[in-house]
Design a protein around this motif. Structure first.
Motif, PDB file in Angstrom:
ATOM      1  N   VAL A   1       7.168  -3.442 -11.975  1.00 29.47           N
ATOM      2  CA  VAL A   1       7.111  -2.025 -11.612  1.00 29.47           C
ATOM      3  C   VAL A   1       7.692  -1.806 -10.210  1.00 29.47           C
ATOM      4  CG1 VAL A   1       4.706  -2.129 -10.794  1.00 29.47           C
ATOM      5  CG2 VAL A   1       5.644   0.027 -11.578  1.00 29.47           C
ATOM      6  N   LEU A   2       8.670  -0.916 -10.126  1.00 27.14           N
ATOM      7  CA  LEU A   2       9.370  -0.558  -8.886  1.00 27.14           C
ATOM      8  C   LEU A   2       9.874  -1.777  -8.105  1.00 27.14           C
ATOM      9  CD1 LEU A   2       7.202   2.413  -7.570  1.00 27.14           C
ATOM     10  CD2 LEU A   2       9.281   2.498  -8.930  1.00 27.14           C
ATOM     11  N   ASN A   3      10.287  -2.802  -8.826  1.00 24.55           N
ATOM     12  CA  ASN A   3      10.840  -4.021  -8.225  1.00 24.55           C
ATOM     13  C   ASN A   3       9.883  -4.690  -7.236  1.00 24.55           C
ATOM     14  OD1 ASN A   3      13.340  -3.887  -9.624  1.00 24.55           O
ATOM     15  ND2 ASN A   3      13.983  -2.283  -8.208  1.00 24.55           N
ATOM     16  N   THR A   4       8.588  -4.596  -7.500  1.00 23.99           N
ATOM     17  CA  THR A   4       7.592  -5.228  -6.634  1.00 23.99           C
ATOM     18  C   THR A   4       7.285  -6.653  -7.077  1.00 23.99           C
ATOM     19  OG1 THR A   4       5.786  -4.382  -8.000  1.00 23.99           O
ATOM     20  CG2 THR A   4       6.452  -3.028  -6.111  1.00 23.99           C
ATOM     21  N   GLY A   5       7.691  -7.011  -8.293  1.00 22.38           N
ATOM     22  CA  GLY A   5       7.331  -8.303  -8.854  1.00 22.38           C
ATOM     23  C   GLY A   5       6.011  -8.256  -9.599  1.00 22.38           C
ATOM     24  N   ALA A   6       5.326  -7.133  -9.505  1.00 22.94           N
ATOM     25  CA  ALA A   6       4.027  -6.966 -10.182  1.00 22.94           C
ATOM     26  C   ALA A   6       4.232  -6.308 -11.539  1.00 22.94           C
ATOM     27  CB  ALA A   6       3.094  -6.108  -9.334  1.00 22.94           C
ATOM     28  N   ASN A   7       3.455  -6.754 -12.511  1.00 23.14           N
ATOM     29  CA  ASN A   7       3.451  -6.129 -13.828  1.00 23.14           C
ATOM     30  C   ASN A   7       2.199  -5.263 -13.954  1.00 23.14           C
ATOM     31  OD1 ASN A   7       5.748  -7.603 -14.636  1.00 23.14           O
ATOM     32  ND2 ASN A   7       4.458  -9.338 -15.196  1.00 23.14           N
ATOM     33  N   ILE A   8       2.295  -4.226 -14.765  1.00 20.49           N
ATOM     34  CA  ILE A   8       1.113  -3.441 -15.123  1.00 20.49           C
ATOM     35  C   ILE A   8       0.619  -4.021 -16.430  1.00 20.49           C
ATOM     36  CG2 ILE A   8       0.227  -1.165 -15.701  1.00 20.49           C
ATOM     37  CD1 ILE A   8       1.178  -1.376 -12.793  1.00 20.49           C
ATOM     38  N   ILE A   9      -0.631  -4.470 -16.453  1.00 20.39           N
ATOM     39  CA  ILE A   9      -1.171  -5.125 -17.636  1.00 20.39           C
ATOM     40  C   ILE A   9      -2.408  -4.385 -18.171  1.00 20.39           C
ATOM     41  CG2 ILE A   9      -0.284  -7.405 -17.055  1.00 20.39           C
ATOM     42  CD1 ILE A   9      -3.051  -8.128 -16.007  1.00 20.39           C
ATOM     43  N   ALA A  10      -2.636  -4.522 -19.467  1.00 18.85           N
ATOM     44  CA  ALA A  10      -3.782  -3.881 -20.110  1.00 18.85           C
ATOM     45  C   ALA A  10      -5.064  -4.588 -19.687  1.00 18.85           C
ATOM     46  CB  ALA A  10      -3.633  -3.921 -21.623  1.00 18.85           C
ATOM     47  N   SER A  11      -6.104  -3.818 -19.446  1.00 19.73           N
ATOM     48  CA  SER A  11      -7.413  -4.356 -19.038  1.00 19.73           C
ATOM     49  C   SER A  11      -8.418  -4.359 -20.186  1.00 19.73           C
ATOM     50  CB  SER A  11      -8.000  -3.532 -17.896  1.00 19.73           C
ATOM     51  OG  SER A  11      -7.137  -3.511 -16.803  1.00 19.73           O
ATOM     52  N   ARG A  12      -7.985  -3.905 -21.375  1.00 18.18           N
ATOM     53  CA  ARG A  12      -8.906  -3.785 -22.506  1.00 18.18           C
ATOM     54  C   ARG A  12      -8.138  -3.842 -23.817  1.00 18.18           C
ATOM     55  NH1 ARG A  12     -12.930   1.356 -23.732  1.00 18.18           N
ATOM     56  NH2 ARG A  12     -13.635   0.568 -25.707  1.00 18.18           N
ATOM     57  N   ASP A  13      -8.765  -4.374 -24.844  1.00 16.96           N
ATOM     58  CA  ASP A  13      -8.206  -4.334 -26.197  1.00 16.96           C
ATOM     59  C   ASP A  13      -8.382  -2.918 -26.741  1.00 16.96           C
ATOM     60  OD1 ASP A  13      -7.666  -7.049 -26.182  1.00 16.96           O
ATOM     61  OD2 ASP A  13      -9.474  -7.578 -27.277  1.00 16.96           O
ATOM     62  N   MET A  14      -7.368  -2.388 -27.388  1.00 21.49           N
ATOM     63  CA  MET A  14      -7.486  -1.098 -28.076  1.00 21.49           C
ATOM     64  C   MET A  14      -6.557  -1.091 -29.258  1.00 21.49           C
ATOM     65  SD  MET A  14      -7.791   2.121 -25.660  1.00 21.49           S
ATOM     66  CE  MET A  14      -9.215   2.484 -24.746  1.00 21.49           C
TER      67      MET A  14
ATOM     68  N   LYS B   1       0.816  -1.217   0.000  1.00 25.74           N
ATOM     69  CA  LYS B   1       0.000   0.000   0.000  1.00 25.74           C
ATOM     70  C   LYS B   1       0.853   1.274   0.000  1.00 25.74           C
ATOM     71  CE  LYS B   1      -3.792   2.116   2.563  1.00 25.74           C
ATOM     72  NZ  LYS B   1      -4.630   2.011   3.767  1.00 25.74           N
ATOM     73  N   ASN B   2       2.020   1.226   0.638  1.00 25.07           N
ATOM     74  CA  ASN B   2       2.851   2.431   0.723  1.00 25.07           C
ATOM     75  C   ASN B   2       3.497   2.800  -0.621  1.00 25.07           C
ATOM     76  OD1 ASN B   2       4.572   0.175   0.857  1.00 25.07           O
ATOM     77  ND2 ASN B   2       6.124   1.320   1.972  1.00 25.07           N
ATOM     78  N   LEU B   3       3.398   1.946  -1.651  1.00 19.51           N
ATOM     79  CA  LEU B   3       3.979   2.239  -2.962  1.00 19.51           C
ATOM     80  C   LEU B   3       2.953   2.742  -3.986  1.00 19.51           C
ATOM     81  CD1 LEU B   3       6.428  -0.765  -3.415  1.00 19.51           C
ATOM     82  CD2 LEU B   3       6.976   1.586  -2.772  1.00 19.51           C
ATOM     83  N   ILE B   4       1.710   2.871  -3.593  1.00 25.01           N
ATOM     84  CA  ILE B   4       0.653   3.261  -4.536  1.00 25.01           C
ATOM     85  C   ILE B   4       0.980   4.570  -5.252  1.00 25.01           C
ATOM     86  CG2 ILE B   4      -1.743   4.059  -4.729  1.00 25.01           C
ATOM     87  CD1 ILE B   4      -2.477   1.936  -2.651  1.00 25.01           C
ATOM     88  N   PHE B   5       1.344   5.610  -4.523  1.00 26.21           N
ATOM     89  CA  PHE B   5       1.588   6.909  -5.149  1.00 26.21           C
ATOM     90  C   PHE B   5       2.830   6.885  -6.035  1.00 26.21           C
ATOM     91  CE2 PHE B   5      -1.149   8.146  -1.577  1.00 26.21           C
ATOM     92  CZ  PHE B   5      -2.165   8.748  -2.305  1.00 26.21           C
ATOM     93  N   ASP B   6       3.855   6.118  -5.656  1.00 25.31           N
ATOM     94  CA  ASP B   6       5.053   5.994  -6.493  1.00 25.31           C
ATOM     95  C   ASP B   6       4.718   5.304  -7.812  1.00 25.31           C
ATOM     96  OD1 ASP B   6       6.592   7.178  -4.494  1.00 25.31           O
ATOM     97  OD2 ASP B   6       7.053   5.249  -3.562  1.00 25.31           O
TER      98      ASP B   6
END
Length: 78
Positions: free
Chosen positions: A65-78, A36-41
């Motif tokens: 992203v920011l070495n969290t192990g999480a990827n940012i992924i697309a939620s929709r086709d465009m 939770k403390n990385l949300i704004f970063d």
């Protein structure tokens, strides 16, 4: 309950800029919960991103992203 008190995490849903698409923004989300403390970063990182169409659901927009192990992924086709 204990996890929320000791190490709170959240899934982020947001948008990033996209070129050559019907809409100006592409909805994205994290592939897993992040501290939770990385949300704004992470939101600051998302503001820097601009992708080019075509994008498919599940495409990785930002990897680890920011070495969290999480990827940012697309939620929709465009």
């Amino acid at each position: 309950g204990k996890k929320e008190l000791t190490f709170p995490t959240r899934t982020i849903t947001s948008t990033v800029k996209i070129k050559n698409a019907i809409h100006n923004r592409l909805p994205v989300k994290t592939s897993q919960e992040i501290p939770k403390n990385l949300i704004f970063d992470i939101m600051r990182e998302l503001n820097k991103v601009e992708v080019v169409s075509p994008i498919k659901v599940g495409d990785i927009i930002l990897e680890n992203v920011l070495n969290t192990g999480a990827n940012i992924i697309a939620s929709r086709d465009m």
